[in-house]
Design an enzyme around this catalytic site. Structure first.
Site, mmCIF file in Angstrom:
data_model
loop_
_atom_site.group_PDB
_atom_site.id
_atom_site.type_symbol
_atom_site.label_atom_id
_atom_site.label_comp_id
_atom_site.label_asym_id
_atom_site.label_seq_id
_atom_site.Cartn_x
_atom_site.Cartn_y
_atom_site.Cartn_z
ATOM 1 N N ASP A 130 -58.469 -14.135 -28.257
ATOM 2 C CA ASP A 130 -58.547 -12.733 -27.829
ATOM 3 C C ASP A 130 -59.953 -12.416 -27.307
ATOM 4 O O ASP A 130 -60.913 -12.414 -28.076
ATOM 5 C CB ASP A 130 -58.205 -11.825 -29.023
ATOM 6 C CG ASP A 130 -58.112 -10.366 -28.618
ATOM 7 O OD1 ASP A 130 -58.436 -10.037 -27.459
ATOM 8 O OD2 ASP A 130 -57.701 -9.546 -29.472
ATOM 9 N N GLU B 216 -62.564 -9.869 -28.807
ATOM 10 C CA GLU B 216 -63.432 -10.150 -29.957
ATOM 11 C C GLU B 216 -64.819 -10.541 -29.462
ATOM 12 O O GLU B 216 -64.979 -10.961 -28.320
ATOM 13 C CB GLU B 216 -62.875 -11.314 -30.805
ATOM 14 C CG GLU B 216 -61.409 -11.248 -31.127
ATOM 15 C CD GLU B 216 -61.011 -9.974 -31.845
ATOM 16 O OE1 GLU B 216 -61.901 -9.279 -32.364
ATOM 17 O OE2 GLU B 216 -59.811 -9.655 -31.867
ATOM 18 N N HIS C 243 -49.145 -21.813 -41.353
ATOM 19 C CA HIS C 243 -50.117 -21.220 -42.264
ATOM 20 C C HIS C 243 -49.941 -21.742 -43.679
ATOM 21 O O HIS C 243 -48.823 -21.968 -44.138
ATOM 22 C CB HIS C 243 -49.991 -19.689 -42.249
ATOM 23 C CG HIS C 243 -50.614 -19.093 -41.031
ATOM 24 N ND1 HIS C 243 -50.179 -17.941 -40.437
ATOM 25 C CD2 HIS C 243 -51.662 -19.522 -40.279
ATOM 26 C CE1 HIS C 243 -50.919 -17.674 -39.382
ATOM 27 N NE2 HIS C 243 -51.825 -18.621 -39.259
ATOM 28 N N HIS D 288 -54.061 -17.154 -31.182
ATOM 29 C CA HIS D 288 -52.818 -17.776 -31.617
ATOM 30 C C HIS D 288 -52.597 -19.079 -30.866
ATOM 31 O O HIS D 288 -53.285 -19.351 -29.873
ATOM 32 C CB HIS D 288 -51.613 -16.823 -31.475
ATOM 33 C CG HIS D 288 -51.378 -16.306 -30.095
ATOM 34 N ND1 HIS D 288 -50.941 -15.032 -29.837
ATOM 35 C CD2 HIS D 288 -51.514 -16.884 -28.869
ATOM 36 C CE1 HIS D 288 -50.812 -14.838 -28.543
ATOM 37 N NE2 HIS D 288 -51.154 -15.959 -27.922
ATOM 38 N N ASP E 136 -69.088 -14.141 -23.855
ATOM 39 C CA ASP E 136 -69.917 -13.874 -25.038
ATOM 40 C C ASP E 136 -70.964 -14.951 -25.301
ATOM 41 O O ASP E 136 -71.960 -14.703 -25.960
ATOM 42 C CB ASP E 136 -69.044 -13.765 -26.298
ATOM 43 C CG ASP E 136 -68.021 -12.654 -26.186
ATOM 44 O OD1 ASP E 136 -68.137 -11.847 -25.243
ATOM 45 O OD2 ASP E 136 -67.106 -12.599 -27.024
ATOM 46 N N HIS F 217 -52.551 -25.426 -35.750
ATOM 47 C CA HIS F 217 -51.198 -25.050 -35.306
ATOM 48 C C HIS F 217 -50.753 -25.957 -34.159
ATOM 49 O O HIS F 217 -49.613 -26.429 -34.117
ATOM 50 C CB HIS F 217 -51.180 -23.604 -34.797
ATOM 51 C CG HIS F 217 -51.332 -22.570 -35.866
ATOM 52 N ND1 HIS F 217 -50.586 -22.579 -37.028
ATOM 53 C CD2 HIS F 217 -52.130 -21.471 -35.942
ATOM 54 C CE1 HIS F 217 -50.931 -21.525 -37.771
ATOM 55 N NE2 HIS F 217 -51.867 -20.854 -37.131
#
Lengths: 85, 553
Positions: free
Chosen positions: B99, B102, B304, B84, B25, B298
């Site tokens: 991902d 996207e 979260h 993630h 992208d 993370h």
């Protein structure tokens, strides 16, 4: 209102109507809210899981799958569960 | 904020990372920069340092993948789950996955780095104007060789700066062929291919052979994302045509009018009413920097957060001029401590810096963020700055930093209005709003837009103003508006409504709205122009130039 005759085709694969309850169950499973209940010995309970989720997201805690709750569930997000695994 | 169980964390301060593959992208260098910037978010506030390695096992292994990508936690196609990461630890610990389904961008639309032309290495400027037509994507217009190109400034006619957009014919990335272009047609397992293919791969990546026979030469590369045209619809990816006519009205940008799902679309011919050819406009995509910064949180040990303003809140929202929120700083410093000699978060000019003149409204004017009548002065807001004047015949004074005048305000605001009677000035920025009495922030602020009964899915408001005609506040977003009753402190029933239905002649996607000293006119600002509304007849009676009429340029 200029809402007629407008393009209403959706992107491929997005046109299937989705059942909110099924969607919510999958979401709650995926991000850990059902798991939390299971770990503590309880049964899977949709209403409790929705309550937990609403509490985390700062929504009114009703246990109901209202539109704000569904909208919050449908927002793009991180795949890490909200509840510790 | 919260931590993983047992406060999982790295037991060292120097963390290594490795980028295993790239998204098609964006240019590789932009991906590298986004990742490095995302690590810097955390190294700025902790003693941690991040070192990139290109071989072997790093603490944090970064990759792009689709669906099931090897760790048992599959992605789910476009939207939904974006990425993630695993908490600190050996093996997969710390690894961060994105991902690939996207659209990865800077959060504000396609980021396209051009090659060759006379602007090699610069980014496309979307939209740009060529031959009187506006383009929001790369285009083949004006060329016969099939290559797509873009202008790297807003006006190709004037500046003539251009380059070619990534295409398989210009070059590949990754693979083993030194980024050479695809060779079409090529043979793979005895079959001939005349475009990039996913065949032979499990990860969904498009690739091609860089020689005519992969089976013999084994030379390949990955194909960059196509950067022109629309998606979906019925135009097979054709580009938007601007302006276009829809239900008799002329549009010169993508619009969500006529759709209940708010997705932006355009006609691919000049008249949708006649031709019915359309497609979805390229979206904003997701900011790789913001998502990576979240995932690295993370990877460093943060779970979260319940704080909706925190970077570690699970849902994505785009924030311009990002600064790590306090909740995240507290969370990470609870694990690793603070960095000694942390730089101030918001650089402010010192008296020796001289006036802040690097934002010249006249010279670089594209649009205004917000306009408001505050007490007796008219204020204009753009980026981190504001200008003000008590006499509109004179050029407004400024710029001044927003945060200098209203301490605690975010750098950039979306909308501003003065609440009647109380004299409070209300500022909107992203999903929150702030109330100030002169320069004092009122307690309990900022508040979420939902406190005004605006829907949770609204990312920001476009404009807001209090109409003296009925003392109600109107809040605008895209093609809709809401009416807020200041006296009862609640939203009126029956909203949102469509702007087109009730504001005669007013366009959607306004940048700013305000009423000038209650003299019977309200002003709607959009891009370079404004519409003057006769308050009594609710009718536009003038269209003017913002720079000329308001900014004294």
């Amino acid at each position: 209102a200029p809402t007629v005759a407008a393009p209403t085709n959706y992107l491929e694969g997005e046109s299937e109507p989705q059942n909110d309850v099924d969607f919510a169950k999958k979401f709650l499973m995926k991000v850990g809210y059902f798991k939390k209940q299971n770990d503590s010995g309880g049964l899977f309970n949709l209403k409790d899981a929705v309550r937990d989720m609403q509490s985390f997201y700062g929504l009114p805690v009703t246990g109901q799958l209202d539109s704000n709750t569904i909208i919050a569930m449908k927002k793009p997000r991180c795949g890490v569960p909200d509840v510790a695994a | 904020y919260s931590h993983f169980p047992n406060k999982m964390k790295w037991s060292k301060e120097k963390i290594t990372y490795r980028i295993l593959n790239y998204t098609p992208d964006m240019d590789k260098s932009i991906v590298d920069d986004s990742i490095a910037e995302a690590f810097k978010v955390w190294s700025d506030v902790t003693p941690l340092t991040f070192e990139r390695i290109n071989e072997g096992e790093a603490d944090i292994m970064i990759k792009f993948g689709v669906k099931e990508h090897g760790d048992g936690y599959p992605f789910d196609g476009k939207d939904g789950l974006l990425a993630h990461a695993f908490p600190p630890g050996e093996g997969t610990g710390g690894d961060s996955h994105f991902d690939e389904d996207e659209d990865w961008t800077n959060g504000k639309g396609q980021v396209v780095k051009v090659r060759y032309g006379n602007a090699d290495g610069e980014l496309c400027h979307f939209p740009f104007v060529y031959n009187g037509k506006t383009y929001n994507t790369c285009t083949k217009e004006g060329r016969t060789d099939g290559y797509t190109w873009c202008s790297t400034t807003a006006d190709f006619e004037k500046d003539n700066k251009y380059g070619f957009c990534p295409s398989p014919e210009l070059g590949t990335f990754g693979g083993n062929a030194n980024e050479e272009p695809c060779k079409f047609p090529f043979t793979f397992l005895g079959k001939t291919y005349s475009s990039c293919t996913q065949e032979g791969r499990k990860d969904g990546s498009y690739w091609c052979s860089t020689t005519s026979n992969y089976d013999e030469d084994k030379k390949y590369g990955f194909c960059p994302q196509e950067t022109q045209g629309t998606k979906g619809g019925n135009s097979e990816g054709s580009s938007c045509t601007f302006p276009f006519i829809f239900l008799g009205k002329t549009y010169d940008t993508c619009t969500s009018t006529g759709r209940s799902d708010q997705k932006a679309w355009c006609s691919t011919t000049s008249n949708y009413d006649n031709d019915k050819k359309w497609g979805f406009c390229p979206g904003s995509g997701y900011s790789l920097f913001l998502v990576a910064a979240h995932e690295f949180g993370h990877a460093l040990g943060l779970e979260h957060s319940k704080d909706q303003n925190a970077l570690m809140f699970p849902s994505y929202s785009f924030i311009e001029n990002f600064h790590l929120p306090k909740d995240d700083i507290d969370g990470i410093q609870d694990l690793y401590g603070a960095r000694s000699g942390v730089k101030p978060r918001y650089p402010t000019p010192s008296p020796t810096d001289g006036p802040v003149t690097h934002l010249d409204l006249c010279k670089n004017f594209k649009n205004i963020d917000a306009v408001a009548q505050i007490r007796d002065e008219t204020y204009f807001f753009k980026d981190r700055y504001h200008w003000s004047t008590s006499d509109i015949r004179h050029k407004p004074r400024g710029p001044k930093l927003n945060q200098d005048t209203w301490p605690g305000l975010p750098e950039k605001v979306d909308a501003v209005y003065e609440r009647p009677d109380s004299g409070f000035t209300i500022f909107f920025s992203g999903k929150q709003y702030w109330a100030y009495s002169r320069s004092s922030l009122q307690s309990g602020y900022p508040r979420s837009l939902t406190a005004l009964s605006l829907p949770q899915n609204i990312e920001r408001v476009d404009a807001a103003f209090n109409w003296k005609k009925n003392k109600k506040t109107y809040i605008f977003y895209k093609n809709q508006y809401w009416r807020y009753n200041e006296r009862r402190q609640k939203m009126d029933h029956g909203y949102p409504k469509m702007i087109a239905d009730n504001w005669n002649g007013i366009h959607e996607d306004v940048d700013a709205v305000f009423q000038f000293r209650g003299l019977g006119h309200s002003y709607f600002f959009k891009r370079w122009y404004y519409l003057r509304l006769d308050d009594k007849h609710v009718k536009v009676d003038k269209v003017g130039n913002i720079k000329k009429d308001w900014l004294g340029c």
